[in-house]
Design an enzyme around this catalytic site. Structure first.
Site, PDB file in Angstrom:
ATOM      1  N   CYS A 100     -15.948  -1.398  -9.755  1.00 41.47           N
ATOM      2  CA  CYS A 100     -14.836  -1.859 -10.586  1.00 41.47           C
ATOM      3  C   CYS A 100     -14.291  -3.134  -9.955  1.00 41.47           C
ATOM      4  O   CYS A 100     -14.714  -3.516  -8.876  1.00 41.47           O
ATOM      5  CB  CYS A 100     -13.750  -0.787 -10.657  1.00 41.47           C
ATOM      6  SG  CYS A 100     -12.887  -0.551  -9.089  1.00 41.47           S
ATOM      7  N   ASP A 141      -1.969  -0.360   5.830  1.00 43.73           N
ATOM      8  CA  ASP A 141      -2.436   0.189   7.109  1.00 43.73           C
ATOM      9  C   ASP A 141      -3.954   0.083   7.264  1.00 43.73           C
ATOM     10  O   ASP A 141      -4.496   0.608   8.228  1.00 43.73           O
ATOM     11  CB  ASP A 141      -1.988   1.656   7.256  1.00 43.73           C
ATOM     12  CG  ASP A 141      -2.665   2.598   6.277  1.00 43.73           C
ATOM     13  OD1 ASP A 141      -2.851   2.194   5.105  1.00 43.73           O
ATOM     14  OD2 ASP A 141      -3.027   3.727   6.667  1.00 43.73           O
ATOM     15  N   ASP A 153      -0.145   5.090   0.850  1.00 40.46           N
ATOM     16  CA  ASP A 153      -0.358   6.107   1.889  1.00 40.46           C
ATOM     17  C   ASP A 153      -0.510   5.463   3.268  1.00 40.46           C
ATOM     18  O   ASP A 153      -1.342   4.587   3.463  1.00 40.46           O
ATOM     19  CB  ASP A 153      -1.607   6.939   1.563  1.00 40.46           C
ATOM     20  CG  ASP A 153      -1.525   7.568   0.171  1.00 40.46           C
ATOM     21  OD1 ASP A 153      -0.403   7.702  -0.364  1.00 40.46           O
ATOM     22  OD2 ASP A 153      -2.584   7.920  -0.380  1.00 40.46           O
ATOM     23  N   CYS A 195     -10.963  -3.435  -9.374  1.00 40.19           N
ATOM     24  CA  CYS A 195      -9.584  -3.185  -8.943  1.00 40.19           C
ATOM     25  C   CYS A 195      -9.473  -2.356  -7.671  1.00 40.19           C
ATOM     26  O   CYS A 195      -8.354  -2.127  -7.185  1.00 40.19           O
ATOM     27  CB  CYS A 195      -8.770  -2.562 -10.076  1.00 40.19           C
ATOM     28  SG  CYS A 195      -9.375  -1.011 -10.753  1.00 40.19           S
ATOM     29  N   ARG A 196     -10.608  -1.908  -7.105  1.00 38.47           N
ATOM     30  CA  ARG A 196     -10.522  -1.188  -5.839  1.00 38.47           C
ATOM     31  C   ARG A 196     -10.309  -2.211  -4.728  1.00 38.47           C
ATOM     32  O   ARG A 196     -11.139  -3.083  -4.508  1.00 38.47           O
ATOM     33  CB  ARG A 196     -11.798  -0.365  -5.599  1.00 38.47           C
ATOM     34  CG  ARG A 196     -11.762   0.432  -4.315  1.00 38.47           C
ATOM     35  CD  ARG A 196     -12.951   1.384  -4.184  1.00 38.47           C
ATOM     36  NE  ARG A 196     -13.054   1.894  -2.843  1.00 38.47           N
ATOM     37  CZ  ARG A 196     -12.299   2.862  -2.328  1.00 38.47           C
ATOM     38  NH1 ARG A 196     -11.386   3.451  -3.082  1.00 38.47           N
ATOM     39  NH2 ARG A 196     -12.433   3.254  -1.082  1.00 38.47           N
ATOM     40  N   LYS A 197      -9.160  -2.106  -4.026  1.00 38.25           N
ATOM     41  CA  LYS A 197      -8.897  -3.045  -2.929  1.00 38.25           C
ATOM     42  C   LYS A 197     -10.064  -3.026  -1.952  1.00 38.25           C
ATOM     43  O   LYS A 197     -10.563  -1.929  -1.673  1.00 38.25           O
ATOM     44  CB  LYS A 197      -7.613  -2.648  -2.179  1.00 38.25           C
ATOM     45  CG  LYS A 197      -6.349  -2.712  -3.001  1.00 38.25           C
ATOM     46  CD  LYS A 197      -5.109  -2.310  -2.172  1.00 38.25           C
ATOM     47  CE  LYS A 197      -5.084  -0.858  -1.767  1.00 38.25           C
ATOM     48  NZ  LYS A 197      -3.882  -0.445  -1.025  1.00 38.25           N
ATOM     49  N   ASP A 206       0.854  -1.180   0.000  1.00 36.32           N
ATOM     50  CA  ASP A 206       0.000   0.000   0.000  1.00 36.32           C
ATOM     51  C   ASP A 206       0.901   1.245   0.000  1.00 36.32           C
ATOM     52  O   ASP A 206       2.077   1.163   0.366  1.00 36.32           O
ATOM     53  CB  ASP A 206      -0.889  -0.050   1.242  1.00 36.32           C
ATOM     54  CG  ASP A 206      -1.689   1.212   1.422  1.00 36.32           C
ATOM     55  OD1 ASP A 206      -2.364   1.630   0.466  1.00 36.32           O
ATOM     56  OD2 ASP A 206      -1.629   1.799   2.525  1.00 36.32           O
ATOM     57  N   HIS A 263     -11.010   4.447  -9.362  1.00 32.96           N
ATOM     58  CA  HIS A 263     -12.482   4.392  -9.313  1.00 32.96           C
ATOM     59  C   HIS A 263     -13.034   4.632  -7.915  1.00 32.96           C
ATOM     60  O   HIS A 263     -12.328   4.516  -6.923  1.00 32.96           O
ATOM     61  CB  HIS A 263     -12.961   3.018  -9.797  1.00 32.96           C
ATOM     62  CG  HIS A 263     -12.370   2.601 -11.106  1.00 32.96           C
ATOM     63  ND1 HIS A 263     -11.419   1.610 -11.214  1.00 32.96           N
ATOM     64  CD2 HIS A 263     -12.578   3.076 -12.356  1.00 32.96           C
ATOM     65  CE1 HIS A 263     -11.071   1.466 -12.495  1.00 32.96           C
ATOM     66  NE2 HIS A 263     -11.747   2.348 -13.211  1.00 32.96           N
ATOM     67  N   ASN A 268      -5.458   2.493  -3.711  1.00 36.28           N
ATOM     68  CA  ASN A 268      -6.775   3.027  -4.087  1.00 36.28           C
ATOM     69  C   ASN A 268      -6.676   4.546  -4.160  1.00 36.28           C
ATOM     70  O   ASN A 268      -6.331   5.177  -3.163  1.00 36.28           O
ATOM     71  CB  ASN A 268      -7.826   2.661  -3.026  1.00 36.28           C
ATOM     72  CG  ASN A 268      -8.238   1.199  -3.071  1.00 36.28           C
ATOM     73  OD1 ASN A 268      -7.943   0.488  -4.029  1.00 36.28           O
ATOM     74  ND2 ASN A 268      -8.923   0.756  -2.032  1.00 36.28           N
ATOM     75  N   GLU A 307       0.608   9.381   5.595  1.00 41.19           N
ATOM     76  CA  GLU A 307      -0.792   9.569   5.217  1.00 41.19           C
ATOM     77  C   GLU A 307      -1.122  11.055   5.382  1.00 41.19           C
ATOM     78  O   GLU A 307      -1.007  11.607   6.466  1.00 41.19           O
ATOM     79  CB  GLU A 307      -1.661   8.701   6.141  1.00 41.19           C
ATOM     80  CG  GLU A 307      -3.137   9.005   6.137  1.00 41.19           C
ATOM     81  CD  GLU A 307      -3.795   8.740   4.802  1.00 41.19           C
ATOM     82  OE1 GLU A 307      -3.730   7.604   4.322  1.00 41.19           O
ATOM     83  OE2 GLU A 307      -4.386   9.696   4.250  1.00 41.19           O
TER      84      GLU A 307
HETATM   85 MG   LIG Z   1      -3.052   3.227   3.253  1.00 43.87          MG
HETATM   86 ZN   LIG Z   2     -10.849   0.319  -9.795  1.00 45.54          ZN
END
Ligand SMILES: [Mg+2]
Ligand SMILES: [Zn+2]
Length: 207
Positions: free
Chosen positions: A112, A141, A18, A114-116, A16, A99, A59, A24
Protein backbone atom coordinates in the site's frame (compact mmCIF):
# COMPACT_ATOMS: atom_id res chain seq x y z
CA UNK A 1 -10.20 37.75 -13.12
CA UNK A 2 -8.61 38.11 -9.72
CA UNK A 3 -6.50 35.22 -8.59
CA UNK A 4 -7.76 33.80 -5.31
CA UNK A 5 -4.95 33.59 -2.76
CA UNK A 6 -3.91 30.06 -1.89
CA UNK A 7 -5.20 28.91 1.49
CA UNK A 8 -2.46 29.08 4.10
CA UNK A 9 -0.69 25.76 4.67
CA UNK A 10 -0.33 24.81 8.30
CA UNK A 11 2.64 23.32 10.08
CA UNK A 12 1.80 19.92 11.52
CA UNK A 13 3.13 17.43 14.00
CA UNK A 14 2.56 13.83 13.01
CA UNK A 15 2.45 11.68 16.11
CA UNK A 16 2.91 7.95 16.25
CA UNK A 17 0.53 6.28 18.68
CA UNK A 18 1.91 3.16 20.37
CA UNK A 19 5.07 3.79 22.36
CA UNK A 20 4.80 7.54 21.73
CA UNK A 21 1.45 8.86 23.09
CA UNK A 22 0.32 5.69 24.83
CA UNK A 23 2.13 2.70 26.26
CA UNK A 24 3.29 0.07 23.81
CA UNK A 25 1.33 -3.10 24.63
CA UNK A 26 1.73 -5.15 21.45
CA UNK A 27 -1.41 -5.46 19.32
CA UNK A 28 -3.86 -3.12 21.03
CA UNK A 29 -7.20 -4.83 20.60
CA UNK A 30 -9.40 -3.17 23.27
CA UNK A 31 -9.98 0.46 24.31
CA UNK A 32 -9.46 -0.56 27.96
CA UNK A 33 -5.83 -1.31 27.17
CA UNK A 34 -5.10 2.32 26.28
CA UNK A 35 -2.74 3.90 28.83
CA UNK A 36 -1.62 7.46 28.14
CA UNK A 37 1.87 8.43 29.20
CA UNK A 38 1.46 10.93 32.06
CA UNK A 39 2.73 13.89 29.99
CA UNK A 40 0.86 13.22 26.74
CA UNK A 41 -2.15 15.44 27.39
CA UNK A 42 -0.04 18.48 28.33
CA UNK A 43 2.34 17.87 25.41
CA UNK A 44 -0.47 17.66 22.84
CA UNK A 45 -2.26 20.65 24.36
CA UNK A 46 0.93 22.72 23.96
CA UNK A 47 1.05 21.80 20.26
CA UNK A 48 -2.65 22.69 19.88
CA UNK A 49 -2.04 26.11 21.42
CA UNK A 50 1.03 26.77 19.28
CA UNK A 51 -1.15 26.44 16.16
CA UNK A 52 0.04 23.09 14.83
CA UNK A 53 -2.23 20.61 13.20
CA UNK A 54 -1.66 17.52 15.37
CA UNK A 55 -2.24 14.33 13.44
CA UNK A 56 -2.07 10.74 14.61
CA UNK A 57 -0.42 8.44 12.07
CA UNK A 58 -0.26 4.79 13.05
CA UNK A 59 0.49 1.48 11.34
CA UNK A 60 -2.18 -0.99 12.44
CA UNK A 61 -1.22 -4.18 10.64
CA UNK A 62 -3.24 -6.13 13.22
CA UNK A 63 -6.20 -5.47 10.91
CA UNK A 64 -4.54 -7.14 7.91
CA UNK A 65 -3.35 -9.96 10.19
CA UNK A 66 -6.85 -10.61 11.53
CA UNK A 67 -6.14 -9.72 15.19
CA UNK A 68 -8.81 -7.00 15.25
CA UNK A 69 -10.94 -5.00 12.81
CA UNK A 70 -11.29 -1.36 11.81
CA UNK A 71 -14.19 -0.86 14.22
CA UNK A 72 -11.86 -1.81 17.07
CA UNK A 73 -9.25 0.73 15.97
CA UNK A 74 -11.96 3.39 15.72
CA UNK A 75 -13.18 2.51 19.22
CA UNK A 76 -9.63 2.79 20.56
CA UNK A 77 -9.29 6.21 18.90
CA UNK A 78 -12.65 7.32 20.25
CA UNK A 79 -11.49 6.41 23.74
CA UNK A 80 -8.17 8.19 23.21
CA UNK A 81 -10.02 11.31 22.01
CA UNK A 82 -12.16 11.19 25.15
CA UNK A 83 -9.11 10.94 27.43
CA UNK A 84 -7.33 13.80 25.64
CA UNK A 85 -10.45 15.95 25.55
CA UNK A 86 -10.89 15.64 29.31
CA UNK A 87 -7.52 17.40 29.60
CA UNK A 88 -8.25 20.07 27.00
CA UNK A 89 -6.12 18.48 24.25
CA UNK A 90 -7.14 17.17 20.86
CA UNK A 91 -5.82 15.47 17.75
CA UNK A 92 -6.99 17.02 14.48
CA UNK A 93 -7.16 13.63 12.77
CA UNK A 94 -6.69 9.95 13.52
CA UNK A 95 -5.15 8.26 10.49
CA UNK A 96 -4.14 4.60 10.39
CA UNK A 97 -2.80 2.15 7.86
CA UNK A 98 -4.72 -1.14 8.10
CA UNK A 99 -2.50 -2.95 5.59
CA UNK A 100 0.43 -5.32 5.66
CA UNK A 101 2.25 -7.04 2.79
CA UNK A 102 1.78 -10.44 4.50
CA UNK A 103 -1.79 -9.79 5.67
CA UNK A 104 -4.29 -12.54 4.89
CA UNK A 105 -7.47 -10.55 5.58
CA UNK A 106 -9.00 -9.12 2.38
CA UNK A 107 -8.78 -6.33 1.29
CA UNK A 108 -5.89 -5.35 3.56
CA UNK A 109 -3.12 -7.63 2.32
CA UNK A 110 -0.43 -6.58 -0.11
CA UNK A 111 1.52 -3.42 -0.62
CA UNK A 112 0.00 0.00 0.00
CA UNK A 113 1.11 3.61 -0.08
CA UNK A 114 0.16 4.43 3.52
CA UNK A 115 2.17 2.06 5.71
CA UNK A 116 4.86 4.24 7.33
CA UNK A 117 7.49 5.12 6.19
CA UNK A 118 5.45 5.46 2.98
CA UNK A 119 3.88 8.90 2.69
CA UNK A 120 0.18 8.15 2.13
CA UNK A 121 -1.10 9.30 5.53
CA UNK A 122 0.83 12.57 5.29
CA UNK A 123 -0.55 13.17 1.80
CA UNK A 124 -4.02 12.69 3.21
CA UNK A 125 -3.31 15.40 5.81
CA UNK A 126 -2.13 17.71 3.03
CA UNK A 127 -5.48 17.22 1.25
CA UNK A 128 -7.81 17.21 4.24
CA UNK A 129 -6.06 19.57 6.67
CA UNK A 130 -4.02 21.90 4.42
CA UNK A 131 -0.78 20.80 6.02
CA UNK A 132 2.64 21.92 4.78
CA UNK A 133 4.93 18.87 5.15
CA UNK A 134 8.07 20.99 4.79
CA UNK A 135 7.19 22.88 8.00
CA UNK A 136 6.13 19.74 9.82
CA UNK A 137 7.61 17.26 12.27
CA UNK A 138 7.12 13.58 12.94
CA UNK A 139 7.54 12.03 16.39
CA UNK A 140 7.76 8.31 16.99
CA UNK A 141 9.56 5.45 18.71
CA UNK A 142 10.64 3.68 15.50
CA UNK A 143 13.07 4.74 12.80
CA UNK A 144 10.25 4.38 10.28
CA UNK A 145 8.55 7.33 12.01
CA UNK A 146 11.68 9.41 11.45
CA UNK A 147 12.05 8.14 7.88
CA UNK A 148 8.50 9.33 7.17
CA UNK A 149 9.67 12.90 7.85
CA UNK A 150 12.60 12.37 5.54
CA UNK A 151 10.25 11.11 2.80
CA UNK A 152 7.98 14.17 2.95
CA UNK A 153 10.64 16.83 3.52
CA UNK A 154 9.93 17.44 7.22
CA UNK A 155 11.92 16.84 10.39
CA UNK A 156 11.82 13.61 12.38
CA UNK A 157 12.27 13.06 16.11
CA UNK A 158 12.84 9.70 17.81
CA UNK A 159 11.55 9.22 21.37
CA UNK A 160 13.16 6.63 23.66
CA UNK A 161 9.81 5.38 25.02
CA UNK A 162 8.24 2.24 23.53
CA UNK A 163 10.80 0.63 21.20
CA UNK A 164 12.78 3.87 21.01
CA UNK A 165 15.64 2.99 23.36
CA UNK A 166 16.16 -0.27 21.44
CA UNK A 167 15.87 1.50 18.09
CA UNK A 168 18.45 4.09 19.11
CA UNK A 169 21.07 1.29 19.26
CA UNK A 170 20.39 0.10 15.72
CA UNK A 171 20.17 3.27 13.71
CA UNK A 172 20.06 2.76 9.93
CA UNK A 173 23.03 4.36 8.18
CA UNK A 174 20.94 6.55 5.89
CA UNK A 175 18.45 7.98 8.39
CA UNK A 176 18.46 11.72 9.09
CA UNK A 177 17.11 12.56 12.53
CA UNK A 178 16.44 16.02 13.94
CA UNK A 179 16.67 14.92 17.58
CA UNK A 180 16.63 11.84 19.79
CA UNK A 181 14.86 12.65 23.07
CA UNK A 182 13.55 10.77 26.09
CA UNK A 183 9.82 11.17 25.47
CA UNK A 184 6.99 13.11 23.85
CA UNK A 185 7.19 16.09 26.18
CA UNK A 186 10.87 16.57 25.33
CA UNK A 187 10.03 16.21 21.64
CA UNK A 188 7.41 18.95 21.96
CA UNK A 189 9.93 21.20 23.73
CA UNK A 190 12.30 20.70 20.81
CA UNK A 191 9.55 21.40 18.26
CA UNK A 192 8.33 24.55 19.98
CA UNK A 193 11.81 26.07 20.26
CA UNK A 194 12.56 25.25 16.60
CA UNK A 195 9.17 26.71 15.63
CA UNK A 196 9.76 29.90 17.64
CA UNK A 197 13.12 30.38 15.92
CA UNK A 198 11.48 29.91 12.50
CA UNK A 199 8.72 32.41 13.32
CA UNK A 200 11.24 34.95 14.61
CA UNK A 201 13.31 34.51 11.45
CA UNK A 202 10.27 35.13 9.24
CA UNK A 203 9.22 38.31 11.08
CA UNK A 204 11.01 41.63 10.48
CA UNK A 205 12.88 42.58 13.62
CA UNK A 206 11.65 45.68 15.42
CA UNK A 207 13.90 47.93 17.41
MG1 LIG B 1 5.23 3.22 17.85
ZN1 LIG C 1 -1.66 1.13 4.15
Amino acid sequence: MTQMPLPPAHPAVFLDRDGTIIEEVGYLDRPERVTLYPYSIAAIRALNRAGFRVVLVTNQSGIARGFFDEATVKAVHGHLAHLLGAGGAHLDAYYYCPHHPDGHVAPYGGRCDCRKPARGLVDRAVRELAVDPARSFTVGDRWLDVQLAQTVGGRGILVRTGYGALEERRRPADVIVDAVVNNLVEAVGHILSAHDRAVAGATPARS
